[in-house]
Design a protein around this motif. Structure first.
Motif, PDB file in Angstrom:
ATOM      1  N   PHE A   1      34.883   5.543  69.178  1.00 35.17           N
ATOM      2  CA  PHE A   1      34.181   6.727  68.239  1.00 35.17           C
ATOM      3  C   PHE A   1      33.131   5.890  67.126  1.00 35.17           C
ATOM      4  CE2 PHE A   1      36.249   7.002  64.070  1.00 35.17           C
ATOM      5  CZ  PHE A   1      37.644   6.324  64.591  1.00 35.17           C
ATOM      6  N   SER A   2      32.224   6.666  66.493  1.00 34.52           N
ATOM      7  CA  SER A   2      31.501   5.971  65.508  1.00 34.52           C
ATOM      8  C   SER A   2      31.476   7.232  64.611  1.00 34.52           C
ATOM      9  CB  SER A   2      30.088   5.682  65.716  1.00 34.52           C
ATOM     10  OG  SER A   2      30.277   5.056  66.898  1.00 34.52           O
TER      11      SER A   2
ATOM     12  N   TYR B   1      34.222   7.696  51.112  1.00 36.78           N
ATOM     13  CA  TYR B   1      34.763   7.993  52.799  1.00 36.78           C
ATOM     14  C   TYR B   1      35.601   6.746  53.201  1.00 36.78           C
ATOM     15  CZ  TYR B   1      35.414  11.639  56.497  1.00 36.78           C
ATOM     16  OH  TYR B   1      36.074  12.645  57.186  1.00 36.78           O
ATOM     17  N   LYS B   2      34.810   5.816  53.191  1.00 33.33           N
ATOM     18  CA  LYS B   2      35.363   4.525  53.805  1.00 33.33           C
ATOM     19  C   LYS B   2      36.788   4.275  53.027  1.00 33.33           C
ATOM     20  CE  LYS B   2      31.295   1.691  54.387  1.00 33.33           C
ATOM     21  NZ  LYS B   2      30.297   0.519  54.090  1.00 33.33           N
ATOM     22  N   GLN B   3      36.656   4.449  51.759  1.00 33.09           N
ATOM     23  CA  GLN B   3      38.250   4.056  50.959  1.00 33.09           C
ATOM     24  C   GLN B   3      39.127   4.959  51.566  1.00 33.09           C
ATOM     25  OE1 GLN B   3      38.569   1.364  49.440  1.00 33.09           O
ATOM     26  NE2 GLN B   3      36.391   0.998  49.635  1.00 33.09           N
ATOM     27  N   GLU B   4      38.844   6.275  51.918  1.00 35.59           N
ATOM     28  CA  GLU B   4      39.833   7.134  52.451  1.00 35.59           C
ATOM     29  C   GLU B   4      40.299   6.872  53.966  1.00 35.59           C
ATOM     30  OE1 GLU B   4      41.054  10.100  50.766  1.00 35.59           O
ATOM     31  OE2 GLU B   4      42.297  10.116  52.448  1.00 35.59           O
ATOM     32  N   LEU B   5      39.319   6.311  54.550  1.00 38.51           N
ATOM     33  CA  LEU B   5      39.875   5.849  55.919  1.00 38.51           C
ATOM     34  C   LEU B   5      40.445   4.575  55.726  1.00 38.51           C
ATOM     35  CD1 LEU B   5      36.123   6.365  57.812  1.00 38.51           C
ATOM     36  CD2 LEU B   5      38.454   7.641  58.110  1.00 38.51           C
TER      37      LEU B   5
ATOM     38  N   THR C   1      44.299   4.460  56.142  1.00 37.06           N
ATOM     39  CA  THR C   1      45.104   4.504  57.346  1.00 37.06           C
ATOM     40  C   THR C   1      44.669   3.587  58.194  1.00 37.06           C
ATOM     41  OG1 THR C   1      43.881   6.452  58.009  1.00 37.06           O
ATOM     42  CG2 THR C   1      46.229   6.890  57.227  1.00 37.06           C
ATOM     43  N   TRP C   2      43.429   3.238  58.286  1.00 37.80           N
ATOM     44  CA  TRP C   2      42.652   2.404  59.162  1.00 37.80           C
ATOM     45  C   TRP C   2      42.741   0.885  58.767  1.00 37.80           C
ATOM     46  CZ3 TRP C   2      41.109   4.183  64.267  1.00 37.80           C
ATOM     47  CH2 TRP C   2      41.190   5.725  64.559  1.00 37.80           C
ATOM     48  N   GLU C   3      42.824   0.012  59.682  1.00 32.44           N
ATOM     49  CA  GLU C   3      42.647  -1.450  59.096  1.00 32.44           C
ATOM     50  C   GLU C   3      41.115  -1.986  59.307  1.00 32.44           C
ATOM     51  OE1 GLU C   3      45.116  -4.377  61.301  1.00 32.44           O
ATOM     52  OE2 GLU C   3      46.971  -3.181  60.812  1.00 32.44           O
ATOM     53  N   GLU C   4      40.566  -1.326  60.446  1.00 32.68           N
ATOM     54  CA  GLU C   4      39.162  -1.671  60.661  1.00 32.68           C
ATOM     55  C   GLU C   4      38.357  -0.114  60.466  1.00 32.68           C
ATOM     56  OE1 GLU C   4      37.029  -4.023  63.941  1.00 32.68           O
ATOM     57  OE2 GLU C   4      39.370  -4.363  63.907  1.00 32.68           O
ATOM     58  N   LEU C   5      37.092  -0.385  60.062  1.00 39.52           N
ATOM     59  CA  LEU C   5      36.311   0.861  60.161  1.00 39.52           C
ATOM     60  C   LEU C   5      35.292   0.815  61.264  1.00 39.52           C
ATOM     61  CD1 LEU C   5      35.045   0.692  56.219  1.00 39.52           C
ATOM     62  CD2 LEU C   5      36.557   2.231  57.293  1.00 39.52           C
ATOM     63  N   PRO C   6      35.262   2.049  61.730  1.00 38.79           N
ATOM     64  CA  PRO C   6      34.374   2.252  62.987  1.00 38.79           C
ATOM     65  C   PRO C   6      32.841   2.188  62.348  1.00 38.79           C
ATOM     66  CG  PRO C   6      34.863   4.324  61.960  1.00 38.79           C
ATOM     67  CD  PRO C   6      35.683   3.346  61.230  1.00 38.79           C
ATOM     68  N   PRO C   7      31.996   1.952  63.480  1.00 35.76           N
ATOM     69  CA  PRO C   7      30.581   2.024  63.191  1.00 35.76           C
ATOM     70  C   PRO C   7      30.079   3.114  62.087  1.00 35.76           C
ATOM     71  CG  PRO C   7      30.853   1.462  65.251  1.00 35.76           C
ATOM     72  CD  PRO C   7      32.251   1.876  64.870  1.00 35.76           C
ATOM     73  N   LEU C   8      29.216   3.069  61.096  1.00 38.59           N
ATOM     74  CA  LEU C   8      28.997   4.178  60.385  1.00 38.59           C
ATOM     75  C   LEU C   8      27.544   4.278  60.412  1.00 38.59           C
ATOM     76  CD1 LEU C   8      31.211   3.575  57.201  1.00 38.59           C
ATOM     77  CD2 LEU C   8      31.648   4.869  59.098  1.00 38.59           C
TER      78      LEU C   8
END
Ligand code: GTP
Ligand code: MG
Length: 200
Positions: free
Chosen positions: A137-138, A159-163, A166-173
């Motif tokens: 997903f993106s 939002y990135k900080q929130e993700l 729990t996530w090590e890597e961010l999806p494409p935004l």
């Protein structure tokens, strides 16, 4: 990528009745009223292609649109519209889960997030669920035109900080607005790059 053609193919409530082709599909999901159908119209440059509405809960089925005779855009119903009966909400959730988990042609799911709101539990839980099931997903921030020059990027950063909790890597935004067209080229290039990769 240029959109040469975009045509509505079929609406239905069952994954088994989706088009019987091997073409890659890019689906759009998110809370009711977040702007999924509007974004599809913006991307294709065809205003009335996907039905939009100022009241939530407009899209009730899985809708396939064939693009350039090569790939599909799929408009999905929104999740989390509170003013629906529990039964009807659960039925929509089953439809969404069925498509997202079973549809092998689904190449990427664009999860739309209303850029004006603080991170919402329902979206974070949905994203978490995608992660648990390994769904590609993106994230697409919608209605960026409603935020000021500084507020927009700040909201995305928050939002990135929130993700990242729990996530090590961010999806494409992607940052978009269906009213001013921003983000269109980014999303279409992204889809094109995946399509080219799939062609090998
Ligand atoms: P459901 O099908 O009900 O789940 O909603 P949806 O996610 O498909 O939303 P839709 O595209 O129907 O848009 C909902 C409302 O938001 C409409 O009134 C749109 O005009 C408005 N809207 C959508 N995108 C944008 C945007 O980028 N900017 C602004 N200002 N309004 C938008
Ligand atoms: Mg819709």
């Amino acid at each position: 990528m240029k959109i040469k053609s975009a045509e509505f193919k079929i609406s239905n409530s069952e994954v088994s009745k989706c088009p019987d082709t091997r073409l890659p599909e890019y689906a759009f999901i998110g809370r009711s009223n977040v702007g999924k159908s509007s974004l599809i119209n913006m991307l294709t440059g065809m205003k009335g292609l996907a039905k939009t509405s100022a009241t939530p809960g407009k899209t009730m089925l899985i809708n396939h649109f064939l693009i350039n005779n090569e790939w599909y855009i799929v408009d999905l119903p929104g999740y989390g519209y509170a003013r629906r009966s529990k039964e009807s909400r659960e039925q929509l959730e089953r439809m969404i889960a069925g498509y997202v988990l079973q549809r092998e042609q689904m190449t990427n799911l664009f999860v739309l997030i209303d850029s004006r709101l603080k991170p919402q539990a329902i979206d974070l839980e949905f994203i978490e669920w995608l992660g648990e099931h390994g769904v590609p997903f993106s994230l697409v921030f919608t209605k960026m035109d409603k935020l000021g020059k500084n507020a927009g990027p700040l909201a995305v950063e928050a939002y990135k900080q929130e993700l990242l909790k729990t996530w090590e890597e961010l999806p494409p935004l992607f940052m978009t607005s269906s009213t001013d067209g921003r983000g269109r080229d980014d999303i279409l290039s992204y889809i094109d790059s995946i399509n080219q990769e799939l062609k090998g």
